[in-house]
Write a protein that holds these residues in place. Structure first.
Motif, mmCIF file in Angstrom:
data_model
loop_
_atom_site.group_PDB
_atom_site.id
_atom_site.type_symbol
_atom_site.label_atom_id
_atom_site.label_comp_id
_atom_site.label_asym_id
_atom_site.label_seq_id
_atom_site.Cartn_x
_atom_site.Cartn_y
_atom_site.Cartn_z
ATOM 1 N N LYS A 109 39.831 39.188 27.710
ATOM 2 C CA LYS A 109 38.691 38.586 28.414
ATOM 3 C C LYS A 109 39.022 38.172 29.843
ATOM 4 O O LYS A 109 38.129 37.932 30.646
ATOM 5 C CB LYS A 109 38.185 37.365 27.633
ATOM 6 C CG LYS A 109 37.620 37.684 26.257
ATOM 7 C CD LYS A 109 36.926 36.501 25.633
ATOM 8 C CE LYS A 109 37.896 35.381 25.309
ATOM 9 N NZ LYS A 109 38.828 35.721 24.230
ATOM 10 N N GLY A 110 40.287 38.068 30.182
ATOM 11 C CA GLY A 110 40.667 37.638 31.526
ATOM 12 C C GLY A 110 40.264 38.649 32.586
ATOM 13 O O GLY A 110 40.342 39.869 32.367
ATOM 14 N N SER A 111 39.845 38.170 33.736
ATOM 15 C CA SER A 111 39.395 39.077 34.786
ATOM 16 C C SER A 111 40.557 39.756 35.498
ATOM 17 O O SER A 111 40.411 40.875 35.995
ATOM 18 C CB SER A 111 38.531 38.324 35.805
ATOM 19 O OG SER A 111 39.282 37.300 36.430
ATOM 20 N N LYS A 112 41.728 39.110 35.528
ATOM 21 C CA LYS A 112 42.846 39.667 36.290
ATOM 22 C C LYS A 112 44.065 39.996 35.430
ATOM 23 O O LYS A 112 44.947 40.712 35.903
ATOM 24 C CB LYS A 112 43.260 38.689 37.401
ATOM 25 C CG LYS A 112 42.173 38.471 38.446
ATOM 26 C CD LYS A 112 42.601 37.478 39.506
ATOM 27 C CE LYS A 112 41.478 37.230 40.507
ATOM 28 N NZ LYS A 112 41.846 36.189 41.513
ATOM 29 N N LYS A 155 35.892 41.274 36.652
ATOM 30 C CA LYS A 155 34.523 40.752 36.672
ATOM 31 C C LYS A 155 33.791 41.160 37.941
ATOM 32 O O LYS A 155 32.595 41.445 37.917
ATOM 33 C CB LYS A 155 34.548 39.232 36.531
ATOM 34 C CG LYS A 155 34.988 38.762 35.149
ATOM 35 C CD LYS A 155 34.992 37.248 35.045
ATOM 36 C CE LYS A 155 35.444 36.811 33.654
ATOM 37 N NZ LYS A 155 35.505 35.323 33.543
ATOM 38 N N LYS A 156 34.514 41.185 39.049
ATOM 39 C CA LYS A 156 33.896 41.571 40.321
ATOM 40 C C LYS A 156 34.009 43.062 40.577
ATOM 41 O O LYS A 156 33.425 43.577 41.538
ATOM 42 C CB LYS A 156 34.543 40.802 41.468
ATOM 43 C CG LYS A 156 34.312 39.307 41.415
ATOM 44 C CD LYS A 156 34.961 38.605 42.597
ATOM 45 C CE LYS A 156 34.721 37.104 42.553
ATOM 46 N NZ LYS A 156 35.378 36.402 43.692
ATOM 47 N N MET A 157 34.786 43.749 39.714
ATOM 48 C CA MET A 157 35.059 45.170 39.894
ATOM 49 C C MET A 157 35.543 45.440 41.327
ATOM 50 O O MET A 157 35.048 46.316 42.042
ATOM 51 C CB MET A 157 33.826 46.003 39.559
ATOM 52 C CG MET A 157 34.166 47.447 39.193
ATOM 53 S SD MET A 157 35.372 47.599 37.849
ATOM 54 C CE MET A 157 34.419 47.006 36.447
ATOM 55 N N ALA A 158 36.564 44.681 41.709
ATOM 56 C CA ALA A 158 37.138 44.791 43.048
ATOM 57 C C ALA A 158 38.607 44.416 42.964
ATOM 58 O O ALA A 158 39.069 43.847 41.965
ATOM 59 C CB ALA A 158 36.411 43.861 44.026
ATOM 60 N N THR A 159 39.344 44.744 44.003
ATOM 61 C CA THR A 159 40.750 44.355 44.057
ATOM 62 C C THR A 159 40.923 43.162 44.981
ATOM 63 O O THR A 159 40.149 42.953 45.918
ATOM 64 C CB THR A 159 41.639 45.509 44.532
ATOM 65 O OG1 THR A 159 41.119 46.029 45.758
ATOM 66 C CG2 THR A 159 41.692 46.619 43.495
ATOM 67 N N VAL A 160 41.977 42.380 44.704
ATOM 68 C CA VAL A 160 42.267 41.163 45.459
ATOM 69 C C VAL A 160 43.676 41.272 46.019
ATOM 70 O O VAL A 160 44.622 41.584 45.285
ATOM 71 C CB VAL A 160 42.149 39.915 44.565
ATOM 72 C CG1 VAL A 160 42.456 38.655 45.363
ATOM 73 C CG2 VAL A 160 40.756 39.834 43.937
ATOM 74 N N GLU A 161 43.813 41.000 47.308
ATOM 75 C CA GLU A 161 45.126 41.069 47.955
ATOM 76 C C GLU A 161 45.892 39.773 47.714
ATOM 77 O O GLU A 161 45.387 38.678 47.929
ATOM 78 C CB GLU A 161 44.955 41.299 49.463
ATOM 79 C CG GLU A 161 46.263 41.392 50.226
ATOM 80 C CD GLU A 161 46.063 41.668 51.708
ATOM 81 O OE1 GLU A 161 46.958 41.335 52.498
ATOM 82 O OE2 GLU A 161 44.997 42.214 52.071
#
Length: 309
Positions: A109-112, A155-161
């Motif tokens: 369930k975790g987003s990352k 959840k955001k369907m994006a990558t995070v730097e």
């Protein structure tokens, strides 16, 4: 404030190594690095998970203004996007963990991160699908401290730097400047948060970043008078909780973002500050005839600061 035992840390690292071995045996084309509280030595018993980056070997991104990029070092552009690559990696990690540790709980369930715990595992491990980012600094230095990573936010369907290794290096350097006082302040905050009756919405990473901005001279006194670290931690949190405008200006150590970038984090700061106030009052009452701990917090700090723990 104290570090956990060497044996406790050893078991945490060994648990992470069990995960890396099984994922490698499953044929995942990844390499692994620890990030977070364990390599920084601010983990606390029973609370801190082991944070494990699973880095896709066949995919990376780079800053085009870097020296290597300008020299044409990077070739063979990938047909996939960063999100596609990390989605595929996550899709491999989840079933591989289930197959390798059938009695453990695999929480998807975790987003990352994919969290695995229980069964034969002595520690919970957060496996974070990620890939390398070759920053401008890394292209100059070839030092992994300067190398960034991208992680998937499902959840955001994006990558995070992120810059986890630079964060660790900066905290370590400042902690050495104050004879270990910064790590003690961070552990103190994390233990107070863990023991709180309130929900404190301030992640471990941000707690470290907040205490990075504490008064260095006050933390350094902790080498001789350890409770001065409690005094400075309470003062610093109280100052920020009473001045949200100031708190909003503070950056994480690597300068990449503001610490208090959500209302929830400011609320978490307030709750943590209140609990630290109560801890200071309790220590003051235990060491004086003033069992009701009346008086100003400033007077209490001044006394507690020079008590021998």
């Amino acid at each position: 404030m104290q570090a956990v035992s060497a044996d406790y840390t050893r078991v945490s690292i060994e648990t992470a190594n069990r995960i890396t071995n099984q994922l490698s045996k499953a044929g995942l084309n990844v390499e692994f690095r620890l990030q977070g509280s364990v390599p920084l030595d601010v983990h606390i018993k029973g609370i801190s998970d082991v944070d494990l980056l699973a880095l896709e070997k066949r995919f990376l991104t780079y800053h085009t203004a870097g020296t290597k990029a300008k020299r044409g070092y990077y070739k063979y552009p990938a047909p996939r996007t960063s999100v596609e690559a990390l989605l595929a990696l996550r899709g491999q990690i989840e079933p591989a963990l289930r197959a390798a540790f059938p009695s453990a709980n695999v929480d998807m369930k975790g987003s990352k991160a994919v969290k695995i715990s229980g069964g034969s595992l002595a520690r919970s491990v957060d496996v974070v699908p990620s890939h390398w980012l070759d920053t401008i600094s890394y292209q100059d230095s070839d030092d992994e401290i300067d190398r960034g990573v991208y992680v998937l936010d499902l959840k955001k369907m994006a990558t995070v730097e992120n810059h986890p290794f630079l964060h660790i290096a900066l905290i370590k350097y400042r902690c050495d400047q104050v004879s270990g006082g910064l790590r003690k302040a961070i552990r103190l905050c994390k233990n107070v948060k863990a023991d709180s009756d309130s929900t404190i919405s301030l992640p471990s990473f941000d707690i470290s970043a907040v205490m990075y901005h504490a008064n260095l001279e006050a933390l350094k006194v902790g080498r001789l008078f350890e409770l001065s670290i409690l005094s400075e931690t309470q003062r610093h949190l109280d100052n920020l909780a009473c001045n949200h405008d100031l708190a909003r200006t503070l950056l994480v150590p690597d300068g990449s973002r503001k610490i208090f970038d959500t209302t929830e984090k400011l609320q978490g700061l307030n709750e943590l500050s209140k609990d630290m106030d109560e801890l200071l009052k309790s220590v003051y009452a235990e060491n004086t005839t003033n069992q009701l701990a009346t008086g100003s917090l400033n007077d209490m700090r001044n006394l507690v600061c020079y008590l021998t723990a």
